[in-house]
Design an enzyme around this catalytic site. Structure first.
Site, PDB file in Angstrom:
ATOM      1  CG  ASP A  23      -1.723   5.678   3.077  1.00 26.63           C
ATOM      2  OD1 ASP A  23      -2.040   5.348   1.914  1.00 26.63           O
ATOM      3  OD2 ASP A  23      -2.451   6.388   3.798  1.00 26.63           O
ATOM      4  CG  HIS A  64      -2.075   0.946   1.105  1.00 24.68           C
ATOM      5  ND1 HIS A  64      -3.395   0.543   1.060  1.00 24.68           N
ATOM      6  CD2 HIS A  64      -2.111   2.296   0.995  1.00 24.68           C
ATOM      7  CE1 HIS A  64      -4.184   1.598   0.947  1.00 24.68           C
ATOM      8  NE2 HIS A  64      -3.410   2.686   0.908  1.00 24.68           N
ATOM      9  N   GLY A  86      -9.383   7.975  -3.004  1.00 21.86           N
ATOM     10  CA  GLY A  86     -10.135   9.213  -2.831  1.00 21.86           C
ATOM     11  C   GLY A  86     -11.021   9.156  -1.608  1.00 21.86           C
ATOM     12  CD  GLU A 103      -7.434   5.970   4.993  1.00 23.57           C
ATOM     13  OE1 GLU A 103      -6.389   6.590   5.226  1.00 23.57           O
ATOM     14  OE2 GLU A 103      -7.881   5.791   3.841  1.00 23.57           O
TER      15      GLU A 103
END
Length: 371
Positions: free
Chosen positions: A313, A25, A186, A216
């Site tokens: 991330d 990720h 997004g 999340e």
């Protein structure tokens, strides 16, 4: 655990940076070097907060540490702004691979949304081709230097636009030429995967793997939709699956937990969680549990048998690396090398590689950890 000036730390005398890692990720537009942002912004006539790379790195970190995913995402206006030409994309992708090598990554999947890089005339195909060129340049340079790394593209659609089916077709078209999977990115809250159901239907019919940002900024319904509508093989973050766990009692260090149906399904089916500890703190994804790394439900999920993986991330926004994320987890939960190896094996097994290549990757990890 002290992290030295080179961004490294040690467990049992072993350098964490030297250990083989798998990155699942990792956003391309969240990993642009501050110096590169400055140089490309100057060429494009874009204003930046500082002409000093260190100060700009501070700016990214400060703006990202807001406790809100919406505010966190605003920092991407600058990075995507300098990623609007083929030359810029190729450079950034090449540097991305270089940074993975420096972090000890042996396999990575980089996710990015081609539809966000078209303002200066590139087509979707040209954008993907430019990123692939940069990846291959980085891989070749690593090989010349004696480092083995492979990086695949996760083609992302923006969940709040109406191009998801088009992007899904783009991803499938690039299968075998660099694309290994599909993602949606997004704003999560208010834009469930069910909204993109035609794209996911097409991907399922094409047997093309998907990972979906879920759990999340939104909760269990988002995760449920990722699994049912998105047919997700992995959950991007997925940290809020812990909301479906109820701690019923504690006896010393033992915790007794009651599973909800969704949590049990995710655990029992070994659906990988792409957890990103620092980012989860920054965006408020773990606000229900606390504001410190020790409050992150990572360890609870790990101890209960979930397929946890460790991720960055956004390297620039969180000013982090996989080495640093592992060090932070060791400091918070007193993990040893065996635990860190488990996280890497989980990630290797969850990668969107053929099974033979996943097995080879696991062998590389076990050998690198000294097994």
């Amino acid at each position: 655990m002290p992290i030295d000036q080179n961004g490294d730390a040690h467990v049992d005398g072993v350098s964490l940076r030297s250990l083989p890692k798998v990155s699942l990720h990792d956003h391309l537009d969240g990993a642009v070097r501050p110096q590169t942002v400055i140089e490309l912004a100057d060429e494009a006539g874009i204003e930046v907060a500082s002409q000093d790379a260190g100060e700009l790195a501070d700016w990214f970190a400060e703006k990202s540490d807001s406790g809100s995913l919406v505010e966190y995402l605003k920092t991407f206006d600058l990075t995507t702004g300098v990623m609007q030409t083929a030359e810029a994309l190729t450079r950034i992708a090449r540097e991305f691979v270089e940074d993975l090598v420096a972090d000890g990554v042996v396999y990575g999947e980089v996710r990015w949304a081609p539809e966000q890089h078209l303002t200066r005339g590139m087509s979707l195909d040209e954008a993907v081709e430019a990123v692939q060129e940069g990846i291959e340049q980085g891989e070749d340079a690593a090989d010349d230097a004696g480092h083995d790394i492979r990086v695949g593209q996760l083609i992302s659609a923006m969940r709040h636009t109406d191009r998801s089916l088009e992007i899904a077709r783009l991803a499938v078209d690039w299968r075998g030429r660099g694309a290994v999977g599909f993602d949606i990115a997004g704003p999560e809250d208010g834009f469930p995967p069910s909204r993109l159901r035609p794209a996911f239907d097409y991907l399922a019919e094409s047997f093309f793997p998907t990972t979906v940002h879920a759990g999340e900024a939104a909760g269990l319904d988002s995760i449920r939709s990722a699994l049912l509508d998105g047919r997700a093989l992995r959950l991007g973050h997925g940290v809020r699956i812990a909301q479906d766990l109820q701690i019923v009692s504690r006896e010393g260090e033992e915790v007794f937990v009651e599973f909800g149906d969704l949590a049990r399904w995710v655990r029992d089916r070994e659906i990988p969680l792409e957890l990103s500890p620092s980012s989860n703190l920054q965006t408020g994804a773990i606000a229900a549990w606390g504001t410190e790394m020790a409050d992150h439900p990572f360890d609870l999920l790990y101890q209960l048998g979930f397929a946890v993986t460790v991720n960055v991330d956004n390297r620039t926004m969180s000013r982090t690396s996989l080495t640093r994320e592992l060090a932070l987890l060791v400091e918070a939960f007193d993990y040893g090398l065996d635990d860190l190896e488990t996280f890497q094996i989980n990630a290797a097994a969850a990668s969107f590689l053929p099974v033979e290549e996943r097995e080879e990757l696991i062998d590389i990890i076990t050998e690198g950890f000294g097994d």
